[in-house]
Motif scaffolding. Structure first.
Motif, PDB file in Angstrom:
ATOM      1  N   VAL A 241       0.834  -1.206   0.000  1.00  0.00           N
ATOM      2  CA  VAL A 241       0.000   0.000   0.000  1.00  0.00           C
ATOM      3  C   VAL A 241       0.865   1.251   0.000  1.00  0.00           C
ATOM      4  N   ILE A 242       1.852   1.285   0.923  1.00  0.00           N
ATOM      5  CA  ILE A 242       2.702   2.474   1.024  1.00  0.00           C
ATOM      6  C   ILE A 242       3.494   2.676  -0.273  1.00  0.00           C
ATOM      7  N   THR A 243       3.996   1.565  -0.839  1.00  0.00           N
ATOM      8  CA  THR A 243       4.729   1.673  -2.096  1.00  0.00           C
ATOM      9  C   THR A 243       3.838   2.237  -3.199  1.00  0.00           C
ATOM     10  N   ALA A 244       2.601   1.720  -3.260  1.00  0.00           N
ATOM     11  CA  ALA A 244       1.665   2.225  -4.271  1.00  0.00           C
ATOM     12  C   ALA A 244       1.364   3.705  -4.048  1.00  0.00           C
ATOM     13  N   LEU A 245       1.211   4.090  -2.778  1.00  0.00           N
ATOM     14  CA  LEU A 245       0.938   5.493  -2.482  1.00  0.00           C
ATOM     15  C   LEU A 245       2.138   6.377  -2.830  1.00  0.00           C
ATOM     16  N   ILE A 246       3.338   5.870  -2.504  1.00  0.00           N
ATOM     17  CA  ILE A 246       4.541   6.646  -2.833  1.00  0.00           C
ATOM     18  C   ILE A 246       4.629   6.863  -4.342  1.00  0.00           C
ATOM     19  N   GLU A 247       4.396   5.770  -5.079  1.00  0.00           N
ATOM     20  CA  GLU A 247       4.431   5.890  -6.541  1.00  0.00           C
ATOM     21  C   GLU A 247       3.359   6.860  -7.023  1.00  0.00           C
ATOM     22  N   PHE A 248       2.175   6.774  -6.401  1.00  0.00           N
ATOM     23  CA  PHE A 248       1.087   7.657  -6.800  1.00  0.00           C
ATOM     24  C   PHE A 248       1.424   9.106  -6.465  1.00  0.00           C
ATOM     25  N   ILE A 249       2.004   9.334  -5.256  1.00  0.00           N
ATOM     26  CA  ILE A 249       2.369  10.697  -4.852  1.00  0.00           C
ATOM     27  C   ILE A 249       3.487  11.238  -5.739  1.00  0.00           C
ATOM     28  N   GLU A 250       4.458  10.359  -6.055  1.00  0.00           N
ATOM     29  CA  GLU A 250       5.532  10.801  -6.950  1.00  0.00           C
ATOM     30  C   GLU A 250       4.961  11.179  -8.314  1.00  0.00           C
ATOM     31  N   ALA A 251       4.008  10.367  -8.790  1.00  0.00           N
ATOM     32  CA  ALA A 251       3.361  10.717 -10.056  1.00  0.00           C
ATOM     33  C   ALA A 251       2.596  12.023  -9.918  1.00  0.00           C
ATOM     34  N   GLY A 252       1.936  12.213  -8.744  1.00  0.00           N
ATOM     35  CA  GLY A 252       1.230  13.462  -8.518  1.00  0.00           C
ATOM     36  C   GLY A 252       2.177  14.649  -8.448  1.00  0.00           C
ATOM     37  N   LEU A 253       3.348  14.422  -7.798  1.00  0.00           N
ATOM     38  CA  LEU A 253       4.342  15.495  -7.743  1.00  0.00           C
ATOM     39  C   LEU A 253       4.816  15.867  -9.145  1.00  0.00           C
ATOM     40  N   THR A 254       5.073  14.842  -9.942  1.00  0.00           N
ATOM     41  CA  THR A 254       5.475  15.092 -11.329  1.00  0.00           C
ATOM     42  C   THR A 254       4.409  15.893 -12.068  1.00  0.00           C
ATOM     43  N   GLU A 255       3.137  15.544 -11.808  1.00  0.00           N
ATOM     44  CA  GLU A 255       2.029  16.239 -12.460  1.00  0.00           C
ATOM     45  C   GLU A 255       1.951  17.692 -11.999  1.00  0.00           C
ATOM     46  N   VAL A 256       2.169  17.908 -10.660  1.00  0.00           N
ATOM     47  CA  VAL A 256       2.139  19.286 -10.139  1.00  0.00           C
ATOM     48  C   VAL A 256       3.242  20.116 -10.778  1.00  0.00           C
ATOM     49  N   VAL A 257       4.453  19.549 -10.812  1.00  0.00           N
ATOM     50  CA  VAL A 257       5.581  20.268 -11.406  1.00  0.00           C
ATOM     51  C   VAL A 257       5.311  20.567 -12.883  1.00  0.00           C
ATOM     52  N   LYS A 258       4.748  19.570 -13.556  1.00  0.00           N
ATOM     53  CA  LYS A 258       4.441  19.747 -14.970  1.00  0.00           C
ATOM     54  C   LYS A 258       3.415  20.862 -15.159  1.00  0.00           C
ATOM     55  N   THR A 259       2.392  20.886 -14.299  1.00  0.00           N
ATOM     56  CA  THR A 259       1.352  21.924 -14.396  1.00  0.00           C
ATOM     57  C   THR A 259       1.953  23.314 -14.184  1.00  0.00           C
ATOM     58  N   ILE A 260       2.812  23.416 -13.162  1.00  0.00           N
ATOM     59  CA  ILE A 260       3.439  24.717 -12.894  1.00  0.00           C
ATOM     60  C   ILE A 260       4.334  25.141 -14.053  1.00  0.00           C
ATOM     61  N   ARG A 330       0.771  30.516  -6.498  1.00  0.00           N
ATOM     62  CA  ARG A 330       0.222  30.000  -5.253  1.00  0.00           C
ATOM     63  C   ARG A 330      -1.109  29.300  -5.458  1.00  0.00           C
ATOM     64  N   GLY A 331      -1.973  29.833  -6.162  1.00  0.00           N
ATOM     65  CA  GLY A 331      -3.273  29.208  -6.387  1.00  0.00           C
ATOM     66  C   GLY A 331      -3.161  27.874  -7.092  1.00  0.00           C
ATOM     67  N   THR A 332      -2.194  27.805  -8.005  1.00  0.00           N
ATOM     68  CA  THR A 332      -2.013  26.553  -8.749  1.00  0.00           C
ATOM     69  C   THR A 332      -1.623  25.420  -7.813  1.00  0.00           C
ATOM     70  N   VAL A 333      -0.681  25.665  -6.897  1.00  0.00           N
ATOM     71  CA  VAL A 333      -0.219  24.638  -5.963  1.00  0.00           C
ATOM     72  C   VAL A 333      -1.366  24.181  -5.073  1.00  0.00           C
ATOM     73  N   LYS A 334      -2.111  25.133  -4.514  1.00  0.00           N
ATOM     74  CA  LYS A 334      -3.202  24.789  -3.618  1.00  0.00           C
ATOM     75  C   LYS A 334      -4.253  23.941  -4.316  1.00  0.00           C
ATOM     76  N   THR A 335      -4.640  24.369  -5.515  1.00  0.00           N
ATOM     77  CA  THR A 335      -5.663  23.628  -6.261  1.00  0.00           C
ATOM     78  C   THR A 335      -5.178  22.226  -6.614  1.00  0.00           C
ATOM     79  N   THR A 336      -3.929  22.149  -7.107  1.00  0.00           N
ATOM     80  CA  THR A 336      -3.397  20.863  -7.542  1.00  0.00           C
ATOM     81  C   THR A 336      -3.239  19.904  -6.370  1.00  0.00           C
ATOM     82  N   VAL A 337      -2.700  20.405  -5.241  1.00  0.00           N
ATOM     83  CA  VAL A 337      -2.515  19.551  -4.064  1.00  0.00           C
ATOM     84  C   VAL A 337      -3.859  19.106  -3.501  1.00  0.00           C
TER      85      VAL A 337
END
Length: 545
Positions: A241-260, A330-337
């Motif tokens: 579960v934690i591994t899947a979440l880490i992978e999911f969060i890393e993918a989400g982080l990549t998505e946030v960075v990409k959006t910014i 700032r708004g982008t980070v809040k919305t994305t997170v």
């Protein structure tokens, strides 16, 4: 004639006064036996004539005659003991820690008996005179022991053959007359047998307690093993579960960075566009400036007025005052997170259900339908895995186990402890009921589907209304039409849970149930409804999610 097998215990042939094998045995009126010399001396020392064993008093001294039957038995017993000892112990060397013969001068042989009169232990060879010479026959022989002096009374020099219950000590028969006349005295051999019986009983109890504690140790060790296995499974599941979440969060982080980055790129492209427009206008204005400056040097008024019309082209008029470039993300980070958090919550919930469903599937049992409980309108498949409603009532025995008129059937298997899980296909049905009931539920009359009636179930009504039949019906929110339902029961926890197997979704749970008898699985395909509800309920093999 008596044989060796006839003598079950040496104690039957021992006098309770001298603690030796009878010599000239006599029987007194109460039925107890003693050596003639022993009982005569006992009555001489004591003023009262009573039995040393049962204390029955006699008005006068009874006539004593040797009991020839017991005498013959004693003779046979002596011969048996001699032969037995001769075959087992003759010329057997004394073992380390054993009692050696005190007479042997060379190699010490194992003692067969100890004499309380001679205060000597004898091997088979040196014991022979005590078994043959009349004077020595009266000596008190006991099983070989060391420190024979401790077995003799220090005052009267007689064997310690009596036991004081009050003082809890051994004394001789003369002590009963002088020092302890008023105390409760019994023969030592009698107290020995009583104490031995108590010890045997206690030994049996102790052995039982030992077995109970060993069994408890095994149960605890088994619990530890089960706990260890469960801990390993939980650890593995947690890692997944934690591994899947880490992978999911890393993918989400990549998505946030990409959006910014994409937003920043858009801002930069917009700024470049503004800059290009501004540079073009500056170029136009510079040209305008040259045109404007040249006439200002003309001093001929007629020429200036003549050329002014051709120079009167309008300059750029766009207003750049309100044009701004965004500098904050700032708004982008809040919305994305926030979106990521909601997605993670849903992901965690789904992962948990997946793990939970996988865990309960480990307790899968093979359920088959019991035709003896089936309502006469129900049709069961030959393998006992399918049930549906028919339009014709079959002619079946109205036994006590059969449900009527409620159209349900029970599984053959029952549960009185532990856990179980099974899956049922409900696809293409418009109505159905599944769950568990107590074995004692009423089979005649309408079955009330609620815990108060010992029934824990859910079902579908009117092709769209999913319900949990608690003491009040609870509407169920089902994401999509159910095709396969998993049922899990934990007897000790008082838990009944229902799962959407295909969606790995927990549908409903009955908790804190009071189970106090066997549970049976209940299957209700409901009415055929003119063919609209003709699909069967099918018990399916359990597969891992």
């Amino acid at each position: 004639m008596a044989t060796e097998g006839s003598f079950q215990s040496d104690n039957k042939f021992l006098c309770c006064i001298c603690l030796d094998v009878f010599t000239d045995p006599v029987t007194i009126p109460c039925g107890h036996n003693f050596c003639k010399t022993c009982i005569t001396q006992h009555w001489t020392v004591n003023d009262q004539h009573q039995c040393p064993m049962c204390k029955e008093p006699f008005d006068k001294t009874p006539d004593l005659r040797v009991n020839t039957f017991i005498s013959e038995m004693v003779h046979q017993f002596r011969q048996t003991m001699v032969n037995k000892s001769s075959s087992c112990s003759e010329k057997q060397a004394a073992e380390p820690g054993g009692v050696p013969c005190d007479v042997c001068t060379e190699a010490k042989l194992k003692a067969l008996k100890s004499c309380l009169v001679c205060l000597t232990s004898y091997c088979q060879t040196h014991l022979e005179p005590h078994l043959r010479i009349p004077g020595l026959k009266r000596h008190t022989l006991i099983n070989p022991v060391e420190n024979l002096e401790d077995r003799m009374c220090k005052i009267y020099g007689r064997p310690l053959g009596m036991f004081y219950l009050t003082d809890n000590i051994c004394v001789c028969q003369f002590c009963t007359v002088s020092d302890h006349r008023l105390h409760h005295v019994v023969p030592a051999i009698q107290e020995y047998e009583a104490k031995k019986a108590v010890l045997q009983t206690e030994g049996t109890n102790v052995q039982q307690m030992i077995q109970e504690r060993r069994l408890k140790i095994e149960q605890i060790q088994q619990s530890v093993r089960l706990s260890k296995d469960d801990a390993d499974k939980e650890t593995s599941a947690s890692v997944n579960v934690i591994t899947a979440l880490i992978e999911f969060i890393e993918a989400g982080l990549t998505e946030v960075v990409k959006t910014i980055e994409e937003k920043q790129k858009t801002i930069e492209e917009q700024a470049e566009g503004f800059i290009r427009e501004l540079e073009e206008e500056i170029s136009e204005l510079m040209k305008r400036n040259v045109v404007v400056e040249q006439p200002s040097h003309i001093k001929d008024d007629f020429k200036l007025l003549q050329n002014f019309t051709s120079m009167n082209t309008a300059p750029p008029t766009e207003d750049w005052t309100e044009v701004r470039i965004q500098t904050s993300h700032r708004g982008t980070v809040k919305t994305t997170v926030g979106q990521l958090k909601n997605t993670i919550d849903e992901k965690v919930k789904r992962l948990y259900i997946d793990i939970e469903l996988n865990r309960v599937q480990q307790f899968a049992v093979d359920i088959t339908l019991d035709p003896e409980t089936a309502n006469p309108y129900l049709i069961l498949s030959p393998n006992g895995k399918e049930v549906k409603h028919g339009d014709v009532m079959k002619d079946l025995p109205d036994n006590m186990e059969r449900f009527f008129p409620t159209c349900v059937v029970l599984g053959k298997q029952s549960l009185s402890s532990g856990r179980c899980y099974y899956e049922v296909q409900v696809k293409e049905k418009t109505e159905w009921t599944l769950g568990v009931v107590s074995e004692s539920i009423s089979r005649k009359g309408k079955v009330k589907a609620r815990p108060a009636s010992k029934c824990w179930s859910i079902g579908l009504r009117n092709n769209c209304n999913y319900k949990a039949f608690n003491n009040t019906h609870v509407p169920l929110s089902i994401k999509s039409d159910l095709k396969k339902v998993g049922v899990f029961v934990d007897y000790e926890e008082g838990l009944v849970s229902f799962y959407d197997v295909d969606a790995s979704y927990l549908i409903y749970s009955f908790t804190d149930c009071n189970f106090n008898e066997k549970l049976c699985m209940i299957f209700g395909p409901r009415s055929n409804d003119g063919g609209k509800n003709s699909a069967p309920l099918i018990i399916c093999p359990v597969g891992q999610t």
